[in-house]
Design a protein around this motif. Structure first.
Motif, PDB file in Angstrom:
ATOM      1  N   LEU A   4      -9.435  -7.154  -5.035  1.00  0.00           N
ATOM      2  CA  LEU A   4      -8.528  -6.956  -3.902  1.00  0.00           C
ATOM      3  C   LEU A   4      -7.332  -6.104  -4.295  1.00  0.00           C
ATOM      4  CD1 LEU A   4      -7.886  -7.591  -0.968  1.00  0.00           C
ATOM      5  CD2 LEU A   4      -6.744  -9.683  -1.716  1.00  0.00           C
ATOM      6  N   ASP A   5      -6.781  -6.327  -5.500  1.00  0.00           N
ATOM      7  CA  ASP A   5      -5.667  -5.506  -5.986  1.00  0.00           C
ATOM      8  C   ASP A   5      -6.096  -4.054  -6.102  1.00  0.00           C
ATOM      9  OD1 ASP A   5      -3.880  -7.590  -6.134  1.00  0.00           O
ATOM     10  OD2 ASP A   5      -4.243  -7.998  -8.253  1.00  0.00           O
ATOM     11  N   THR A   8      -6.265  -2.546  -2.666  1.00  0.00           N
ATOM     12  CA  THR A   8      -4.925  -2.325  -2.132  1.00  0.00           C
ATOM     13  C   THR A   8      -4.285  -1.100  -2.767  1.00  0.00           C
ATOM     14  OG1 THR A   8      -4.642  -4.700  -1.764  1.00  0.00           O
ATOM     15  CG2 THR A   8      -2.652  -3.364  -1.808  1.00  0.00           C
ATOM     16  N   SER A   9      -4.379  -1.012  -4.092  1.00  0.00           N
ATOM     17  CA  SER A   9      -3.798   0.118  -4.806  1.00  0.00           C
ATOM     18  C   SER A   9      -4.426   1.434  -4.361  1.00  0.00           C
ATOM     19  CB  SER A   9      -3.986  -0.072  -6.311  1.00  0.00           C
ATOM     20  OG  SER A   9      -3.316   0.926  -7.034  1.00  0.00           O
ATOM     21  N   ALA A  11      -5.895   2.011  -1.462  1.00  0.00           N
ATOM     22  CA  ALA A  11      -5.536   2.293  -0.069  1.00  0.00           C
ATOM     23  C   ALA A  11      -4.169   2.955   0.019  1.00  0.00           C
ATOM     24  CB  ALA A  11      -5.543   0.988   0.735  1.00  0.00           C
ATOM     25  N   TYR A  12      -3.184   2.418  -0.701  1.00  0.00           N
ATOM     26  CA  TYR A  12      -1.840   2.984  -0.629  1.00  0.00           C
ATOM     27  C   TYR A  12      -1.748   4.335  -1.321  1.00  0.00           C
ATOM     28  CZ  TYR A  12       0.288  -1.032   1.614  1.00  0.00           C
ATOM     29  OH  TYR A  12       0.629  -1.988   2.530  1.00  0.00           O
ATOM     30  N   SER A  51       3.137  -8.945   3.317  1.00  0.00           N
ATOM     31  CA  SER A  51       1.938  -8.796   2.487  1.00  0.00           C
ATOM     32  C   SER A  51       1.327  -7.420   2.700  1.00  0.00           C
ATOM     33  CB  SER A  51       0.909  -9.863   2.851  1.00  0.00           C
ATOM     34  OG  SER A  51       0.335  -9.587   4.126  1.00  0.00           O
ATOM     35  N   PRO A  52       0.531  -6.936   1.718  1.00  0.00           N
ATOM     36  CA  PRO A  52      -0.169  -5.666   1.926  1.00  0.00           C
ATOM     37  C   PRO A  52      -1.029  -5.660   3.191  1.00  0.00           C
ATOM     38  CG  PRO A  52      -0.260  -6.273  -0.383  1.00  0.00           C
ATOM     39  CD  PRO A  52       0.349  -7.444   0.352  1.00  0.00           C
ATOM     40  N   ALA A  53      -1.626  -6.795   3.526  1.00  0.00           N
ATOM     41  CA  ALA A  53      -2.458  -6.849   4.737  1.00  0.00           C
ATOM     42  C   ALA A  53      -1.623  -6.597   5.982  1.00  0.00           C
ATOM     43  CB  ALA A  53      -3.141  -8.215   4.827  1.00  0.00           C
ATOM     44  N   LEU A  56      -0.518  -2.818   5.951  1.00  0.00           N
ATOM     45  CA  LEU A  56      -1.618  -1.910   6.269  1.00  0.00           C
ATOM     46  C   LEU A  56      -2.001  -1.979   7.739  1.00  0.00           C
ATOM     47  CD1 LEU A  56      -3.869  -2.456   3.131  1.00  0.00           C
ATOM     48  CD2 LEU A  56      -2.842  -0.282   3.829  1.00  0.00           C
ATOM     49  N   TYR A 474       4.410  -6.950  -5.445  1.00  0.00           N
ATOM     50  CA  TYR A 474       3.097  -6.361  -5.174  1.00  0.00           C
ATOM     51  C   TYR A 474       2.362  -6.080  -6.486  1.00  0.00           C
ATOM     52  CZ  TYR A 474       5.236  -5.698  -0.602  1.00  0.00           C
ATOM     53  OH  TYR A 474       5.873  -5.902   0.602  1.00  0.00           O
ATOM     54  N   LEU A 477      -0.398  -3.258  -7.531  1.00  0.00           N
ATOM     55  CA  LEU A 477      -0.253  -2.045  -6.742  1.00  0.00           C
ATOM     56  C   LEU A 477       0.321  -0.950  -7.640  1.00  0.00           C
ATOM     57  CD1 LEU A 477      -0.339  -0.506  -4.087  1.00  0.00           C
ATOM     58  CD2 LEU A 477       1.871  -1.499  -3.483  1.00  0.00           C
TER      59      LEU A 477
END
Length: 480
Positions: A4-5, A8-9, A11-12, A51-53, A56, A474, A477
């Motif tokens: 998941l990390d 997330t990383s 995606a950003y 949160s990242p969710a 996003l 985070y 990330l």
């Protein structure tokens, strides 16, 4: 790094590459903002880390959709997916807070309060006026009718907590629109203790007889008995409106229950969805079924088109807040505020109300010979992000102030506990003890300029870095 990390990383990183292809300075500022937040002690009571969710969710094509109106009753076509989003946000809000009705459209806390004010006016003033005049709606009014109704709407009374006692600008502060909409008066706190005196509030309400009694706060470090506030409202025939923007997370996390939970007692409750709720920047209105039809007309009565992408992020944040882990977080927020307060008191600092039992501490910096503005600026130099705030009967007014407001929600999200917050108190006191008021160009005492002793800022930043590195923001990330 977990899967998941890594997602997330990725995606950003890819999102920032896309942004940089159009305006690289915005991408750079975004990276720098993350670095600044990672490297500072964020103690602003109205800020947190979503949160990242949640973050996003705001960056989607829901941003492209107009959807004035409400679920199933839009002024634009093609809103079926927005209906899903708004329905889910309201459903999570109702379940989380035990509310009869929830309205997820307000763009901010001030917008939520405006929706609440005008909904109450529509329900309590416009509706009965139209019924008496035997009119179905305002479209049937003559010019003379409309002038008469406008006078009724514009001459209603509001009683709210004064700004220097811990209330908010929107609770009747005259420069704010709430102070211009209503014939307003304000209640304060006991001059000796800084605490609410419900007998004084009751006496003022009986004398003033407001249409709306506003409870809630932005800088009051104690809990409020909302059952007593409802008793007062009922005694004078007022609608009880509670602004829980600051402490909504403590309500959601069941730290505030019974008489301290505003939802079972208030007719209308407003909140933001960031702050202690840890969601996106936005607002919400909760209400009894009696007020629901009026609140449901918030757009276009007061609001512009709903921000569907933010409503989607609200739904995600509210879903997170319904998880058991959020109750643990909320309790830790309150426990950490106690630790911060005790840390200050053990070092001789002066606190408004001599402590706290919610998520914030109000530090009176006059004992250090400083204004709030000087203290805020010196602390920022040392990497401690706070905001200046008025104290009761503040001699320095609302701009320079005599206090600094400190909140625990953000650093609690990072994992700070008792020992870290005690250390934070020590660092803050160290900065303030080593800050002197400056002078104006003419040599007179200044309320804004200051002199921070050499080496103090670097020492505090080094001490902060040790704590911050143990509790990364985070984690996982990587935008390098």
């Amino acid at each position: 790094m977990s899967d998941l990390d890594a997602l997330t990383s990725s995606a950003y990183s890819q999102a920032l590459e896309v942004i940089a292809s159009v305006e690289p300075r915005i991408a750079d500022a975004t990276r720098k903002e993350l670095a600044d937040q990672r490297g500072s002690l964020k103690l602003i009571a109205s800020e947190n880390y979503a949160s990242p969710a949640v973050l996003l969710t705001m960056g989607t094509w829901f941003s492209d959709k107009y959807a004035e109106g409400t679920v199933g009753h839009r002024f634009y076509a093609g809103c079926q997916n927005v209906d899903t989003v708004e329905t889910l946000a309201a459903e999570h809000a109702r379940e989380l807070f035990g509310a009869e009705y929830a309205y997820a459209q307000p763009h901010s806390g001030i917008d939520a309060n405006l929706v609440a004010f005008w909904s109450i006016l529509a329900h309590r003033v416009e509706g009965p006026w139209l019924e008496k005049a035997e009119k179905k709606n305002v479209n049937e009014l003559t010019d003379a009718d409309w002038e008469s109704l406008r006078k009724e709407l514009g001459n209603q009374r509001l009683l709210g907590m004064s700004l220097d006692a811990g209330g908010h600008l929107t609770h009747g502060f005259r420069p704010n629109i709430s102070g211009k909409m209503f014939h307003q008066q304000q209640y304060g706190t006991d001059p000796e203790t800084g605490l609410l005196d419900y007998d004084v509030v009751r006496a003022k309400a009986k004398e003033f007889k407001p249409l709306i009694l506003v409870a809630g706060y932005s800088a009051y470090p104690r809990r409020v008995n909302f059952a007593k506030m409802r008793e007062i409202a009922d005694e004078v025939g007022a609608t009880l409106m509670v602004d829980m923007a600051h402490f909504a997370g403590l309500v959601a996390g069941k730290v505030f229950t019974g008489d301290e939970d505003p939802v079972p007692h208030a007719h209308v409750v407003t909140t933001t969805t960031h702050k202690s709720l840890r969601g996106p920047r936005g607002g919400m209105v909760l209400a009894t079924e009696e007020y629901a039809p009026s609140v449901d007309r918030g757009c276009p009565m007061v609001l512009g088109g709903p921000l569907s992408h933010v409503m989607a992020a609200k739904a995600v944040a509210l879903a997170e807040a319904r998880q058991p882990a959020f109750r643990t977080y909320a309790q830790q927020v309150a426990d950490n505020a106690q630790s911060l307060a005790e840390g200050f008191k053990s070092r001789g600092a002066k606190l408004v109300t001599d402590g706290t039992d919610n998520h914030l501490v109000l530090l009176d910096v006059s004992s250090f010979g400083l204004t709030g503005r000087q203290a805020e600026s010196a602390l920022l130099d040392a990497g401690v992000v706070t905001n200046r705030n008025s104290v009761p009967s503040d001699p320095n007014g609302a701009w320079y102030t005599s206090g600094v407001r400190l909140g625990t929600p953000a650093l609690t999200t990072r994992g700070f506990g008792h020992d870290e917050f005690d250390n934070v108190a020590e660092l803050i006191v160290h900065v303030l003890q080593n800050t002197q008021p400056g002078t104006t160009k003419a040599g007179a005492p200044s309320k804004a300029s200051y002199v921070l002793a050499d080496g103090v800022a670097d020492k505090v930043k080094d001490s902060s870095a040790e704590m911050l590195d143990k509790h990364p923001l985070y984690p996982g990330l990587d935008l390098a």
